[in-house]
Design an enzyme around this catalytic site. Structure first.
Site, short mmCIF file in Angstrom:
data_model
loop_
_atom_site.label_atom_id
_atom_site.label_comp_id
_atom_site.label_asym_id
_atom_site.label_seq_id
_atom_site.Cartn_x
_atom_site.Cartn_y
_atom_site.Cartn_z
N ARG A 211 29.64 -24.40 -29.30
CA ARG A 211 29.63 -25.86 -29.26
C ARG A 211 29.36 -26.50 -30.63
O ARG A 211 30.11 -27.38 -31.08
CB ARG A 211 28.54 -26.35 -28.28
CG ARG A 211 28.92 -26.23 -26.83
CD ARG A 211 27.70 -25.90 -25.99
NE ARG A 211 27.36 -24.51 -26.25
CZ ARG A 211 27.80 -23.49 -25.48
NH1 ARG A 211 28.47 -23.74 -24.40
NH2 ARG A 211 27.53 -22.23 -25.80
N THR A 212 28.29 -26.06 -31.29
CA THR A 212 27.88 -26.75 -32.52
C THR A 212 28.90 -26.55 -33.64
O THR A 212 29.31 -27.52 -34.30
CB THR A 212 26.49 -26.23 -32.96
OG1 THR A 212 25.63 -26.22 -31.82
CG2 THR A 212 25.89 -27.10 -34.03
N LYS B 235 27.20 -8.71 -48.14
CA LYS B 235 27.18 -7.71 -49.22
C LYS B 235 25.84 -7.72 -49.96
O LYS B 235 25.70 -7.12 -51.01
CB LYS B 235 28.29 -8.00 -50.24
CG LYS B 235 29.69 -7.97 -49.68
CD LYS B 235 30.66 -8.29 -50.82
CE LYS B 235 31.99 -8.74 -50.29
NZ LYS B 235 32.78 -9.44 -51.32
N ARG C 156 23.63 -23.29 -39.91
CA ARG C 156 22.88 -22.65 -38.81
C ARG C 156 22.39 -21.31 -39.33
O ARG C 156 23.17 -20.55 -39.93
CB ARG C 156 23.74 -22.45 -37.57
CG ARG C 156 23.03 -21.57 -36.55
CD ARG C 156 23.70 -21.52 -35.23
NE ARG C 156 23.54 -22.77 -34.53
CZ ARG C 156 23.81 -22.92 -33.23
NH1 ARG C 156 24.27 -21.91 -32.52
NH2 ARG C 156 23.64 -24.08 -32.64
N HIS D 250 16.76 -28.21 -33.85
CA HIS D 250 18.21 -28.34 -33.65
C HIS D 250 18.45 -29.85 -33.46
O HIS D 250 18.68 -30.33 -32.35
CB HIS D 250 18.63 -27.54 -32.42
CG HIS D 250 20.10 -27.34 -32.25
ND1 HIS D 250 21.05 -28.01 -33.00
CD2 HIS D 250 20.79 -26.54 -31.40
CE1 HIS D 250 22.26 -27.61 -32.61
NE2 HIS D 250 22.13 -26.73 -31.65
#
Ligand code: CP
Length: 359
Positions: A60-61, A88, A110, A138
């Site tokens: 969703r986000t 890496k 995120r 959030h």
């Protein structure tokens, strides 16, 4: 017009005033209309660059931030942990400094670690938006939840909201607790003692957050029942005896929902564990606004990108509104404060019209 959002970044709900929250919600309401057009695009952020940096899975986000940026005509670049040089061994800050060298205007991040967006904000000139940091916050989820509640309930004063489940690991619960209490709602948290310990009552300083031991006590008389996902990926101890037992004692069933007000609404941020924290017939039932939340997520993220990305509220020098925009702006001079706050945006969206060019 100067935007009334004081922050350069959106790192959390904590610290936002009721006025700032309302301003973002009013702006989001304006953007809902764009998604209902045949051509769902406005030129508001043309020439701006947005980097979506996702170090955790998201449906969703991530998708809604990407669509939001594209509907505002920004250039949008998506980077995931597996496709970035973090895989890496590069540090997050080195990644951020390298991205910064390419002069993005906004970075949406995120990350599984609480505070990662704050670290980025310290080294970046670009505005940083927290799209979820560990168990911390959030903010855009809480804003889209608030928009959904406001559309159905109108006002937050004395609204009774029950937040159920894995509160301890939930950034959604934290952001919602700050936002809903700031707007005057009465919030009850409930779940198993291991996931909703009594100490959470002091999560928001100066608020009357309640922690109930039995979820039935939180649901009784509630206007809004918000169910949270069991976050198995953040549980490194034995917080639950078994998912089956959790479903029996803490799952939102029709029987438990009947304790809430007859017009109560059911919400879930997603992704859902059907049959665990929420029964399927409740998730798909008439009281459920779960997909409305997703639709509002797009509008909220357009609003946040617009407000932080230097959209029309802070239009570059030389911007000359069309006659229609001027007349729209004049019209709102007699309107309410909330209407006034988003008037230039509404006028400009009308004046700019749709933009079908590729971003
Ligand atoms: N609610 C939410 O953040 O969902 P995603 O993990 O799919 O983005």
């Amino acid at each position: 017009m100067k935007a009334v959002l004081k922050q350069r970044n959106l790192l959390g709900i904590r610290g936002l005033s009721a006025g700032e929250i309302t301003y973002i919600l009013d702006t989001a309401e304006t953007f809902r209309e764009v998604s209902e057009r045949e051509i769902k695009k406005v030129p508001t952020l043309r020439g701006r660059t947005i980097i979506n940096l996702f170090f955790e899975p998201s449906t969703r986000t991530r998708t809604s931030f990407e669509i939001a940026g594209k509907r505002l005509s920004a250039d949008v670049i998506n980077i995931s942990s597996s496709s970035s040089s973090v895989s890496k061994g590069e540090t997050l800050l080195d990644t951020a400094r390298n991205l910064e060298a390419m002069s993005p205007d906004l970075i949406v991040i995120r990350h599984p670690s609480a505070g990662a967006p704050h670290q980025l904000a310290r080294v970046c000139r670009a505005s940083v938006v927290n799209a979820g940091d560990g168990s911390h916050e959030h903010p855009t989820q809480a804003l889209l939840d608030a928009l959904t509640i406001r559309q159905r309930k109108g006002d937050f004063k004395n609204l009774r909201v029950a937040i159920l489940g894995d509160i301890l690991h939930s950034r959604v619960a934290r952001s919602n607790a700050h936002l809903l209490t700031t707007l005057g709602a009465q919030v009850s948290l409930a779940g198993p003692g291991t996931l909703a310990p009594p100490e959470l009552a002091s999560l928001v300083e100066g608020s009357e957050l309640r922690v109930e031991r039995r979820i039935e006590d939180a649901i009784e008389g509630a206007d809004v029942v918000m169910v949270l996902r069991i976050q198995r990926e953040r549980q490194d101890n034995a917080f639950l005896p078994s998912l089956r037992e959790y479903a029996v004692h803490y799952g939102l069933t029709r029987k438990r929902l009947a304790l809430a007000k007859s017009d109560a609404i059911v919400m879930h941020p997603g992704p859902m564990n059907r049959g665990i924290e929420i029964a399927s017939d409740v998730a798909d039932g008439a009281s459920s606004l779960i997909l409305d939340q997703v639709a509002n997520g797009l509008a909220v993220r357009m609003a946040v990108l617009y407000l932080l990305g230097g959209g029309l509220g802070t239009m570059p020098q030389g911007y000359e509104p069309t006659t229609q925009a001027k007349s729209e702006t004049k019209k709102v001079e007699t309107q309410s404060t909330a209407e006034k706050a988003t008037a230039p945006l509404r006028a400009a969206v009308t004046a700019g019209g749709s933009d079908s060019s590729n971003s």
